[in-house]
Design a protein around this motif. Structure first.
Motif, PDB file in Angstrom:
ATOM      1  N   LYS A  43       0.824  -1.210   0.000  1.00  0.00           N
ATOM      2  CA  LYS A  43       0.000   0.000   0.000  1.00  0.00           C
ATOM      3  C   LYS A  43       0.861   1.264   0.000  1.00  0.00           C
ATOM      4  O   LYS A  43       0.647   2.175  -0.801  1.00  0.00           O
ATOM      5  CB  LYS A  43      -0.920  -0.010   1.237  1.00  0.00           C
ATOM      6  CG  LYS A  43      -1.766  -1.254   1.365  1.00  0.00           C
ATOM      7  CD  LYS A  43      -2.644  -1.238   2.605  1.00  0.00           C
ATOM      8  CE  LYS A  43      -1.900  -1.254   3.914  1.00  0.00           C
ATOM      9  NZ  LYS A  43      -1.182  -2.494   4.246  1.00  0.00           N
ATOM     10  N   THR A  44       1.820   1.279   0.909  1.00  0.00           N
ATOM     11  CA  THR A  44       2.685   2.451   0.992  1.00  0.00           C
ATOM     12  C   THR A  44       3.452   2.641  -0.318  1.00  0.00           C
ATOM     13  O   THR A  44       3.588   3.757  -0.827  1.00  0.00           O
ATOM     14  CB  THR A  44       3.675   2.296   2.161  1.00  0.00           C
ATOM     15  OG1 THR A  44       2.936   2.161   3.359  1.00  0.00           O
ATOM     16  CG2 THR A  44       4.599   3.486   2.251  1.00  0.00           C
ATOM     17  N   THR A  45       3.916   1.526  -0.858  1.00  0.00           N
ATOM     18  CA  THR A  45       4.660   1.603  -2.104  1.00  0.00           C
ATOM     19  C   THR A  45       3.808   2.201  -3.213  1.00  0.00           C
ATOM     20  O   THR A  45       4.273   3.026  -3.999  1.00  0.00           O
ATOM     21  CB  THR A  45       5.143   0.200  -2.510  1.00  0.00           C
ATOM     22  OG1 THR A  45       5.770  -0.410  -1.378  1.00  0.00           O
ATOM     23  CG2 THR A  45       6.114   0.270  -3.655  1.00  0.00           C
ATOM     24  N   ALA A 171      -2.680   9.926   2.080  1.00  0.00           N
ATOM     25  CA  ALA A 171      -2.516   9.739   3.515  1.00  0.00           C
ATOM     26  C   ALA A 171      -2.212   8.281   3.805  1.00  0.00           C
ATOM     27  O   ALA A 171      -2.949   7.400   3.390  1.00  0.00           O
ATOM     28  CB  ALA A 171      -3.779  10.186   4.244  1.00  0.00           C
ATOM     29  N   ASP A 172      -1.110   8.051   4.483  1.00  0.00           N
ATOM     30  CA  ASP A 172      -0.693   6.688   4.779  1.00  0.00           C
ATOM     31  C   ASP A 172      -0.916   6.407   6.262  1.00  0.00           C
ATOM     32  O   ASP A 172      -0.125   6.812   7.097  1.00  0.00           O
ATOM     33  CB  ASP A 172       0.788   6.518   4.417  1.00  0.00           C
ATOM     34  CG  ASP A 172       1.197   5.058   4.417  1.00  0.00           C
ATOM     35  OD1 ASP A 172       0.371   4.207   4.802  1.00  0.00           O
ATOM     36  OD2 ASP A 172       2.343   4.774   4.022  1.00  0.00           O
ATOM     37  N   GLU A 173      -1.999   5.753   6.572  1.00  0.00           N
ATOM     38  CA  GLU A 173      -2.382   5.493   7.963  1.00  0.00           C
ATOM     39  C   GLU A 173      -2.209   6.736   8.823  1.00  0.00           C
ATOM     40  O   GLU A 173      -1.489   6.715   9.824  1.00  0.00           O
ATOM     41  CB  GLU A 173      -1.553   4.345   8.541  1.00  0.00           C
ATOM     42  CG  GLU A 173      -1.653   3.071   7.731  1.00  0.00           C
ATOM     43  CD  GLU A 173      -0.793   1.970   8.332  1.00  0.00           C
ATOM     44  OE1 GLU A 173      -0.777   1.882   9.569  1.00  0.00           O
ATOM     45  OE2 GLU A 173      -0.159   1.226   7.580  1.00  0.00           O
ATOM     46  N   PRO A 174      -2.864   7.824   8.455  1.00  0.00           N
ATOM     47  CA  PRO A 174      -2.578   9.106   9.112  1.00  0.00           C
ATOM     48  C   PRO A 174      -3.011   9.150  10.570  1.00  0.00           C
ATOM     49  O   PRO A 174      -2.568  10.026  11.302  1.00  0.00           O
ATOM     50  CB  PRO A 174      -3.381  10.110   8.286  1.00  0.00           C
ATOM     51  CG  PRO A 174      -4.508   9.314   7.734  1.00  0.00           C
ATOM     52  CD  PRO A 174      -3.958   7.939   7.487  1.00  0.00           C
TER      53      PRO A 174
HETATM   54 MG   LIG Z   1       2.686   1.125   4.864  1.00  0.00          MG
END
Ligand SMILES: [Mg+2]
Ligand SMILES: Nc1ncnc2c1ncn2[C@@H]1O[C@H](COP(=O)(O)OP(=O)(O)OP(=O)(O)O)[C@@H](O)[C@H]1O
Lengths: 251, 269, 294
Positions: A43-45, A171-174
């Motif tokens: 996901k982050t990638t 937003a990455d797990e904000p």
């Molecule tokens: Mg991640």
């Protein structure tokens, strides 16, 4: 439904590991798109591909295209800072810039060529109000941002991102580092912001996804298993894996 | 085992004590406010102002030059060349090697380059030589801290639309300001204290240089040359210089501690 | 800060600076080689390194006695400082409370920051008289004090902070993992240190010694001031010696009229540089091997 970002045949490997496999996805404009999936699924990638922060990593090979308003940002000639500026980033934990609260917001304006003090001051006030931080910090704007609480810092980071007038917010797990109250504040803000922005958010919290998602993407081991509107996804999932994930019997 | 610790502490105290014991009585107002009269080697009158000023010029010049070159390189290694970890580690290795090269080698090398170009001993030649000598220290001291800056800060800055240089000089420099100050202090200390690299390059005179093309006295050489004089008063100048140099070094050492604690206020953790 | 916007121009400078630094070691070696070429032409390498004949006017440059002095002073300095550093490092990381280290660290750092010229003055004020009045007479020897021993003592103090800092790092990183396991097996503390920690740290200890060696080998002014500067093969440590760096510092730029003299001194610098680089290389390789081992 108009799509803001269109990802086509995206493949990404780091070294010999293929991290993203044949991703095809349209991200709808002015909606909240939630990306779900177990840890390590990429996901982050995927987010980092969108704003091309992936360029900072070693040994990355990417193929495919990502269209942002019809411009392929993976193969564009226009400058990267310009592309990144269009996408505000909110990360897992807040990284305020090592300066005072005021400058944290002014920074983005200054590097983009705005030096007029009045404009900057107005932008600082406006954006701090946007994230409901103004009342808390208006008398301590010259204090280091690092002195704020984590929740305040995360809102400051959002304000900082908004100040450079992005079109998309990634937003990455904000909310993962935040207390429940601050989390709710961010969630509420996201829903409001979709009037003006396209939002893409990674989360692990299903309930949070149900609360704010318009569109949902479910990833597993680098692939998109299923994506669709929130209603379809949560109420009529098609894939077995999705069902299992929603029932919490994953892993 | 405790004895070994006691020994180390004792030796340091002994060094400082013996230098001050011998040097402080000579450290009069005349000593720090006048240049030597009648030649530094034979003249009994005057002080070591020429060496104090010369050393300050030299150390400031060399430190600034090393900072101007070193800070960008430290940033380059960690931001621009982030993707090329092998290359960067190679550079680190090289810098560590250079750090081990004795200052006398820099001095000899600098001198032969000067002969090659027909340049005489001068403040400028000294500044350049010394700056090359402290450059590896400067870069590695900054690099050690810059490399540990969380990548999230890099990403945050880049995603606001900064380019790499803006990230380096507007964000990272602030984040690492205490380390940079410490690096400057360490480098300054090296620059002001080293004798072997200035021996052939900076020369020695009785007067205070008025241009960078003139030779200049320095504190270490003021000690070195005047100590070998048979005249008591001249030797006193050497011991006074030693006391001054020690004081400067101690001040730097205390200052860098204080400052590095103070400059941390904007730093994110 | 607006100029930062234009990265193209800026990058030219950034890479230029990097280029200068990358070129430095090459420049140093090539430059010194170039300058020492004429003395290498006139003399064979083995004469230069292993002959004691030093007759500049006849064009004879045998560096043996200088190299010998350098090696002797360096070894003696290590002999004094390595045990002290080892004990200090073991004590500070294994026995003492951690506040101790916090108190000692500034002492080490200050010691590391003191210029070599100051060590030299200290040597003249304290060590030389000490040797001439007390130590040598104790052995029934008469000396002015300016001797290999004086050089070694001064040098040993100078490299203590250097070696100690490396040892501290190494012991700190090791003691985090190992000891619990060993102590759980019922070993006493000293046994643990002896059989587990020291064994594990061995490559690191060697490398710290090699680092210290290279530091000591190139140290100039402080040694020069107390070692006596007599070119000879000293028969005891109470006799004066004349290490390589001192030779360079004392004579460079002085007798430029003698043919090949400056070339010979450049060759001396080259020896110094090569030896120090080799030591450093070896030490770094040892330490890096060791780090991956942990
Ligand atoms: Mg991640
Ligand atoms: N720089 C890198 N080098 C090598 N592998 C990487 C790198 N970055 C990520 N990966 C790998 O890529 C995969 C996807 O990572 P990613 O961070 O995108 O997962 P994620 O879905 O965001 O997980 P999480 O929910 O835990 O944040 C993981 O297997 C990870 O190990």
């Amino acid at each position: 439904m108009k799509s803001k970002i269109s990802i086509q045949n995206l493949n990404l490997s780091i070294g010999k590991n293929q991290i993203l496999k044949n991703i095809n996805l349209d991200i709808p404009e002015n909606q909240v798109t939630i990306i779900l999936g177990p840890s390590g699924c990429g996901k982050t990638t995927l987010l980092k591909c969108l704003n091309r922060l992936i360029d900072l990593e070693e040994n990355v090979t990417i193929t495919g295209s990502i269209f942002l308003d019809n411009e392929d940002i993976l193969h564009t000639k226009s400058d990267l800072p310009g592309i990144r500026k269009k996408m505000g980033l909110l990360s897992q934990r807040p990284y305020p810039l090592p300066m005072n609260i005021y400058d944290n917001i002014a920074y983005g304006l200054r590097i983009n060529g705005i030096h007029n003090k009045h404009i900057i001051r107005e932008s600082v006030e406006h954006n701090l109000k946007q994230v409901n931080l103004w009342d808390e910090v208006q008398h301590r704007l010259k204090e280091p941002a690092s002195r704020l609480s984590i929740g305040q810092q995360q809102r400051l980071c959002l304000a900082r991102g908004l100040a450079v007038k992005p079109e998309i917010i990634l937003a990455d797990e904000p909310t993962s580092a935040l207390d429940p109250l601050s989390s709710t504040a961010i969630e509420k803000k996201f829903v409001e912001l979709k009037e003006e922005y396209t939002l893409v958010m990674v989360t692990h919290i299903l309930r949070q996804a149900r609360r704010i998602a318009d569109y949902v993407v479910f990833m597993y081991l680098g692939e998109i298993v299923e994506h669709g509107t929130a209603d379809e996804f949560f109420n009529h999932p098609k894939q077995e894996k999705t069902k299992a994930y929603l029932e919490g019997i994953f892993n | 085992m405790q004895i070994s610790i006691a020994l180390i502490v004792l030796v340091l105290s002994l060094i400082v004590f013996s230098i001050f014991y011998r040097g402080l009585p000579s450290l009069t107002w005349e000593m720090v406010s006048q240049t030597p009269k009648g030649g530094y080697y034979f003249g009994k009158e005057g002080g070591v102002l020429n060496a104090i000023i010369g050393s300050l010029y030299l150390a400031f010049g060399a430190t600034i030059l090393a900072l101007v070159m070193g800070l960008p390189v430290a940033m380059l290694m960690n931001i621009h060349l982030r993707k090329f970890k092998k290359l960067v580690n190679g550079v680190r290795f090289l810098l560590d090697l250079l750090w081990g090269v004795p200052s006398i080698v820099y001095g000899a090398f600098g001198f032969s380059v000067m002969i090659f170009f027909g340049v005489k001993t001068s403040l400028l030649a000294g500044i350049i030589t010394v700056s090359l000598f402290i450059l590896p220290i400067m870069i590695r001291a900054i690099d050690e801290v810059v490399r540990n800056v969380p990548v999230g800060l890099l990403e945050a800055s880049m995603s606001l639309g900064s380019n790499k240089s803006q990230t380096a000089f507007m964000v990272y420099v602030r984040q690492c300001s205490s380390a940079i100050v410490t690096a400057i202090m360490i480098s300054f200390g090296r620059a002001i204290g080293d004798a072997a690299s200035v021996l052939f390059t900076t020369g020695y005179t009785d007067s205070i240089p008025t241009s960078v093309m003139q030779p200049s006295a320095t504190l270490p050489l003021s000690i070195f040359f005047q100590l070998s004089s048979p005249i008591q008063e001249v030797q006193n100048r050497a011991y006074a210089s030693a006391a001054i140099l020690t004081i400067i070094i101690l001040i730097i050492s205390v200052l860098s501690r204080v400052i590095s604690n103070k400059y941390n206020k904007n730093k994110i953790s | 800060m607006r100029f930062l916007k234009n990265e193209k121009v800026l990058n030219v400078f950034l890479y230029l600076f990097l280029g200068i630094i990358l070129a430095m070691p090459v420049l140093l070696i090539v430059g010194l080689l170039f300058k020492s070429e004429s003395v290498l032409h006139a003399n064979s390498l083995s004469d230069l390194l292993f002959s004691t004949e030093w007759k500049p006017f006849q064009g004879k440059f045998g560096f043996y006695s200088y190299i010998y002095s350098s090696v002797l002073v360096t070894m003696l300095a290590l002999l004094i400082s390595v045990p002290i550093c080892l004990f200090a490092a073991i004590y500070l990381t294994q026995y003492a409370k951690s506040v101790y280290l916090k108190v000692i660290q500034p002492v080490i750092d200050i010691l590391a920051g003191i210029p070599s010229i100051i060590f030299g003055v200290w040597g003249i004020l304290v060590i030389v008289p000490l040797i001439s009045h007390y130590v040598a007479p104790f052995f029934g020897i008469e000396t002015a004090g300016y001797s290999i021993l004086a050089g070694a003592v001064v040098l040993s103090v100078m490299i203590i902070p250097f070696i100690l800092n490396i040892l501290l790092e190494i012991f700190k990183s090791i003691s985090k993992e190992l000891p619990q396991a060993s102590i759980a097996l019922g070993a006493t503390k000293w046994q643990t240190i002896k059989y587990v920690i020291l064994r594990k740290a061995f490559p690191g200890i060697v490398s710290s010694v090699v680092f210290g060696m290279s530091r000591a080998f190139g140290e100039t002014i402080a040694v020069l001031m107390v070692v006596g500067n007599v070119a000879q093969i000293p028969k005891s440590i109470f006799e004066p010696g004349y290490p390589l760096p001192a030779l360079i510092a004392n004579n460079y730029g002085e007798m430029l009229s003698i043919p090949n003299y400056d070339s010979a001194l450049m060759f001396a610098s080259l020896i110094l540089l090569v030896i120090v680089l080799l030591f450093n290389l070896a030490a770094r390789m040892l330490i890096s091997r060791y780090e991956t081992k942990i």
